[in-house]
Write a protein that holds these residues in place. Structure first.
Motif, PDB file in Angstrom:
ATOM      1  N   ASN A   1       2.525  -3.856  -7.627  1.00  0.00           N
ATOM      2  CA  ASN A   1       3.177  -2.671  -7.089  1.00  0.00           C
ATOM      3  C   ASN A   1       2.965  -1.501  -8.024  1.00  0.00           C
ATOM      4  OD1 ASN A   1       4.210  -3.942  -4.841  1.00  0.00           O
ATOM      5  ND2 ASN A   1       6.226  -4.296  -5.721  1.00  0.00           N
TER       6      ASN A   1
ATOM      7  N   LEU B   1       5.122   7.322  -1.882  1.00  0.00           N
ATOM      8  CA  LEU B   1       6.385   6.726  -2.303  1.00  0.00           C
ATOM      9  C   LEU B   1       7.544   7.586  -1.829  1.00  0.00           C
ATOM     10  CD1 LEU B   1       5.127   6.150  -5.924  1.00  0.00           C
ATOM     11  CD2 LEU B   1       5.596   4.321  -4.308  1.00  0.00           C
TER      12      LEU B   1
ATOM     13  N   VAL C   1       4.295   6.040 -14.491  1.00  0.00           N
ATOM     14  CA  VAL C   1       3.828   5.135 -13.452  1.00  0.00           C
ATOM     15  C   VAL C   1       3.427   3.857 -14.165  1.00  0.00           C
ATOM     16  CG1 VAL C   1       2.036   4.696 -11.727  1.00  0.00           C
ATOM     17  CG2 VAL C   1       3.038   6.989 -11.931  1.00  0.00           C
TER      18      VAL C   1
ATOM     19  N   THR D   1       4.854  -5.688 -16.542  1.00  0.00           N
ATOM     20  CA  THR D   1       4.519  -4.304 -16.229  1.00  0.00           C
ATOM     21  C   THR D   1       3.516  -3.772 -17.248  1.00  0.00           C
ATOM     22  OG1 THR D   1       6.389  -3.449 -17.512  1.00  0.00           O
ATOM     23  CG2 THR D   1       6.738  -3.771 -15.144  1.00  0.00           C
TER      24      THR D   1
ATOM     25  N   VAL E   1       4.808   1.528  -9.502  1.00  0.00           N
ATOM     26  CA  VAL E   1       6.203   1.915  -9.722  1.00  0.00           C
ATOM     27  C   VAL E   1       6.223   3.289 -10.382  1.00  0.00           C
ATOM     28  CG1 VAL E   1       8.390   1.313 -10.832  1.00  0.00           C
ATOM     29  CG2 VAL E   1       6.867  -0.514 -10.027  1.00  0.00           C
TER      30      VAL E   1
ATOM     31  N   GLN F   1       8.805   2.345  -5.565  1.00  0.00           N
ATOM     32  CA  GLN F   1       7.664   1.452  -5.745  1.00  0.00           C
ATOM     33  C   GLN F   1       7.083   1.016  -4.416  1.00  0.00           C
ATOM     34  OE1 GLN F   1       8.283  -2.394  -7.588  1.00  0.00           O
ATOM     35  NE2 GLN F   1      10.385  -2.495  -6.860  1.00  0.00           N
ATOM     36  N   LYS F   2       5.799   0.646  -4.478  1.00  0.00           N
ATOM     37  CA  LYS F   2       5.086   0.234  -3.276  1.00  0.00           C
ATOM     38  C   LYS F   2       3.840  -0.543  -3.694  1.00  0.00           C
ATOM     39  CE  LYS F   2       3.756   2.426   1.063  1.00  0.00           C
ATOM     40  NZ  LYS F   2       3.534   3.729   1.701  1.00  0.00           N
TER      41      LYS F   2
ATOM     42  N   ARG G   1       8.827   6.039 -12.014  1.00  0.00           N
ATOM     43  CA  ARG G   1      10.210   6.120 -12.493  1.00  0.00           C
ATOM     44  C   ARG G   1      10.342   7.227 -13.526  1.00  0.00           C
ATOM     45  NH1 ARG G   1       9.956   0.269 -15.436  1.00  0.00           N
ATOM     46  NH2 ARG G   1       8.644   0.879 -17.187  1.00  0.00           N
TER      47      ARG G   1
ATOM     48  N   THR H   1      13.653   5.783  -9.158  1.00  0.00           N
ATOM     49  CA  THR H   1      12.611   4.753  -9.113  1.00  0.00           C
ATOM     50  C   THR H   1      12.125   4.598  -7.675  1.00  0.00           C
ATOM     51  OG1 THR H   1      13.684   3.540 -10.911  1.00  0.00           O
ATOM     52  CG2 THR H   1      12.044   2.345  -9.638  1.00  0.00           C
TER      53      THR H   1
END
Length: 185
Positions: free
Chosen positions: A155, A31, A105, A115, A157, A46-47, A159, A44
């Protein structure tokens, strides 16, 4: 402590867990984040889980399905999760220079946008790898999101609250989150 009690304490967590059918190799997701992209004091990045070379998450799920004669595993455990600051990062030398406190995560499902917590760590320091506390519970996912999860339609994420040092212009960081999973019958 007598042997029987010790044996019971050691095996109790295994009762009712089902049979593991497949374990993943380490799955690394790379990331990137820039200080200029920090919004409302939050870093943040994400991938897609399937974006890395060879799609190791898909390989893991395919192996589990093969072991189950084409059926999907009843559940998947996230057995470990780590966070590492990449050596190519610019403007920071430690995770504590990027994040002020809690880092988490989450898995962001395609289509539903729901999420699910994967894991967290409070106040990471050094460059890592830093072990994160695992929060993920695949049994808490509704059926549609569990299907998306198994199909790799989500994804990863990362953060967390930005450290004041990260708010300086020009910081550009690489992270790697590394996962290992186990699938059950």
């Amino acid at each position: 402590m007598n042997r029987f009690l010790l044996l019971m304490l050691c095996t109790l967590p295994l009762i009712g867990c089902g049979d593991p059918v497949s374990s993943s190799a380490l799955i690394g997701i790379n990331l990137k984040a820039k200080s200029s992209d920090t919004a409302n004091g939050t870093v943040t990045a994400q991938k897609s889980i399937g974006s890395e070379s060879g799609n190791p998450f898909k390989v893991f799920v395919d192996d589990a399905r093969r072991e189950l004669d084409g059926k999907s595993p009843s559940r998947v455990e996230l057995t470990s999760l780590t966070l590492t600051l990449g050596a190519g990062s610019v403007g920071v030398a430690s995770l504590s220079e990027v994040f002020n406190d809690r880092v988490e995560v989450v898995f962001l499902m395609n289509e539903s946008n729901n999420t699910y917590a994967a894991g967290h760590v409070a106040g990471p320091s050094g460059s890592g790898p830093v072990a994160m506390e695992v929060d993920f519970n695949s049994e808490a996912l509704p059926a549609a999101d569990y299907t998306r999860f198994l199909d790799g339609k989500f994804n990863v994420v990362l953060r967390g609250s930005a450290a004041p040092t990260f708010m300086r212009p020009g910081a550009d960081v690489d992270f790697q989150t590394t996962f290992s999973f186990t699938a059950f019958k």
